[in-house]
Design a protein around this motif. Structure first.
Motif, PDB file in Angstrom:
ATOM      1  N   LEU A  71       0.824  -1.209   0.000  1.00  0.00           N
ATOM      2  CA  LEU A  71       0.000   0.000   0.000  1.00  0.00           C
ATOM      3  C   LEU A  71       0.859   1.260   0.000  1.00  0.00           C
ATOM      4  N   LYS A  80      -4.352   1.454   7.162  1.00  0.00           N
ATOM      5  CA  LYS A  80      -5.061   1.124   5.922  1.00  0.00           C
ATOM      6  C   LYS A  80      -5.099  -0.396   5.733  1.00  0.00           C
ATOM      7  N   LEU A  99      -8.555  -2.629   5.519  1.00  0.00           N
ATOM      8  CA  LEU A  99      -8.818  -3.449   4.345  1.00  0.00           C
ATOM      9  C   LEU A  99      -8.985  -4.920   4.716  1.00  0.00           C
ATOM     10  N   ILE A 106      -2.785   3.894  -6.489  1.00  0.00           N
ATOM     11  CA  ILE A 106      -3.819   3.444  -5.553  1.00  0.00           C
ATOM     12  C   ILE A 106      -5.083   3.072  -6.318  1.00  0.00           C
ATOM     13  N   THR A 137     -15.788  -5.726   0.695  1.00  0.00           N
ATOM     14  CA  THR A 137     -15.248  -5.232  -0.587  1.00  0.00           C
ATOM     15  C   THR A 137     -15.208  -6.341  -1.634  1.00  0.00           C
ATOM     16  N   ASP A 174      -8.004   7.916   0.762  1.00  0.00           N
ATOM     17  CA  ASP A 174      -7.302   7.197  -0.307  1.00  0.00           C
ATOM     18  C   ASP A 174      -8.135   6.040  -0.836  1.00  0.00           C
ATOM     19  N   GLU A 175      -8.809   5.350   0.077  1.00  0.00           N
ATOM     20  CA  GLU A 175      -9.528   4.133  -0.307  1.00  0.00           C
ATOM     21  C   GLU A 175     -10.974   4.397  -0.707  1.00  0.00           C
ATOM     22  N   PRO A 198      -8.822   2.462  -5.177  1.00  0.00           N
ATOM     23  CA  PRO A 198      -9.701   2.527  -3.997  1.00  0.00           C
ATOM     24  C   PRO A 198     -10.512   1.245  -3.828  1.00  0.00           C
ATOM     25  N   ARG A 199     -10.461   0.673  -2.639  1.00  0.00           N
ATOM     26  CA  ARG A 199     -11.122  -0.602  -2.372  1.00  0.00           C
ATOM     27  C   ARG A 199     -12.264  -0.497  -1.369  1.00  0.00           C
ATOM     28  N   LEU A 200     -12.491   0.694  -0.814  1.00  0.00           N
ATOM     29  CA  LEU A 200     -13.537   0.850   0.194  1.00  0.00           C
ATOM     30  C   LEU A 200     -14.644   1.790  -0.287  1.00  0.00           C
ATOM     31  N   ARG A 222       0.856   4.116  -2.936  1.00  0.00           N
ATOM     32  CA  ARG A 222       0.613   5.545  -2.691  1.00  0.00           C
ATOM     33  C   ARG A 222       1.758   6.388  -3.249  1.00  0.00           C
TER      34      ARG A 222
END
Length: 343
Positions: A35, A328, A332, A44, A339, A74-75, A46-48, A39
């Motif tokens: 991660l 983060k 995750l 990145i 997700t 970020d996510e 985004p996974r969220l 960044r």
């Protein structure tokens, strides 16, 4: 590889360091490394997206709050920050009721507060993941950042690293460092005066873990025994948030022999010894508290000298940044099922 979802372990709540097995811990560090690279390289993914997280802080924070908020941004997740002035938690609403209500709105809760029982109570009644962002007893997200920093700044595998914490050995940072190091098979030493040594129950638990992991756990009043050949010297403020200012009169005489200065760094016998601190730090007299300590006790800086704090051996800003990447990774991992279409 673009996914940062843990491949070998998925965690739920993170309330204290012992919630993590060694494989889960190592996977979180691997994920955080990935991660961090993403960044830095601007890659990145985004996974969220579509998730919302409540960040409840009854104690003030700079690094931990920033780490959660930026990590969530970020996510792609929404973030709601609440402090003691903007929520009813603990005053007119119980932790049980708060946990049940927030579980209807949010997908996760980060909590920073006082007694460990509070975050445990939230987790007991929440139907979503709860993460301990600091209590009086434990600071697991700090320890994760510490481990990532040590992993990045030494050529040794973590199980060969010697880390020594000096100072107030019964604080949350010392507890989490000792326990996390035991999980990862490290050589961890706590050097503290007798009245400020870790809770014997915490030491016993860490030693039990060490017996399985191959770690070495030492608690002593002897500074030279503790720092010998250390790869890292670690310290924290001598009086923690919520303790009275009068505590300084008791702590300074006890803890001055454990102060990390240039002489202490050289006493390790290891020319590559590095310095760690969770921050904030009293390392000079430029702050209001630093001035008080200088005027009252004649110390220019308390737990660490300015010379060491700003030296090339200092890794304190790396630790601060790494809080974001490890937090983060934790979120995750906890939210992996959400997700992956199982929400």
């Amino acid at each position: 590889m673009t996914t940062a979802t843990p491949q070998t372990a998925t965690i739920g709540h993170l309330l204290r360091d012992t919630d993590l097995s060694r494989p889960a811990y190592e996977q979180l560090l691997a994920d955080a490394t990935l991660l961090k690279h993403q960044r830095a390289s601007g890659t990145i993914v985004p996974r969220l997206l579509g998730l919302n997280i409540a960040v409840i802080f009854e104690k003030p924070s700079t690094r931990t709050r920033s780490a959660f908020e930026v990590a969530l941004h970020d996510e792609g997740a929404g973030c709601t920050y609440m402090d003691s002035a903007s929520s009813h938690l603990g005053s007119s609403e119980s932790f049980e009721d708060t946990a049940k209500v927030l579980s209807r709105f949010y997908d996760g809760i980060a909590y920073r507060g006082f007694g460990q029982n509070s975050v445990n109570e939230l987790a007991n009644h929440a139907s979503i993941p709860v993460w301990n962002a600091l209590t009086n007893e434990w600071h697991p997200t700090q320890a994760l950042a510490d481990m990532l920093t040590m992993m990045e700044t030494t050529t040794k595998p973590l199980q060969d690293v010697i880390v020594c914490f000096l100072g107030d050995g019964h604080d949350n940072v010392a507890n989490s460092l000792m326990t996390s190091a035991a999980i990862l098979g490290m050589d961890v030493r706590i050097a503290a005066p007798a009245p400020l040594q870790p809770d014997p129950a915490v030491v016993a638990a860490a030693q039990d873990i060490a017996a399985q992991s191959g770690a070495r756990v030492t608690v002593t009043t002897d500074v030279d025994e503790a720092i010998a050949r250390a790869d890292f010297l670690y310290t924290d403020v001598w009086v923690s948030m919520g303790e009275s200012e009068e505590s300084w009169d008791h702590r300074v005489p006890l803890l001055t022999p454990y102060r990390v200065d240039a002489a202490m760094m050289s006493r390790t016998g290891n020319p590559k010894t590095q310095f760690l601190h969770c921050l904030p730090s009293i390392h000079d007299s430029t702050t209001a508290l630093g001035k008080k300590i200088f005027n009252r006790y004649g110390l220019n800086g308390a737990e660490v000298s300015n010379e060491v704090f700003h030296s090339t051996a200092s890794r304190v800003y790396d630790q601060a940044e790494n809080r974001m990447h490890t937090i983060k990774a934790v979120m995750l991992s906890s939210l992996a099922s959400m997700t992956q279409g199982d929400r």
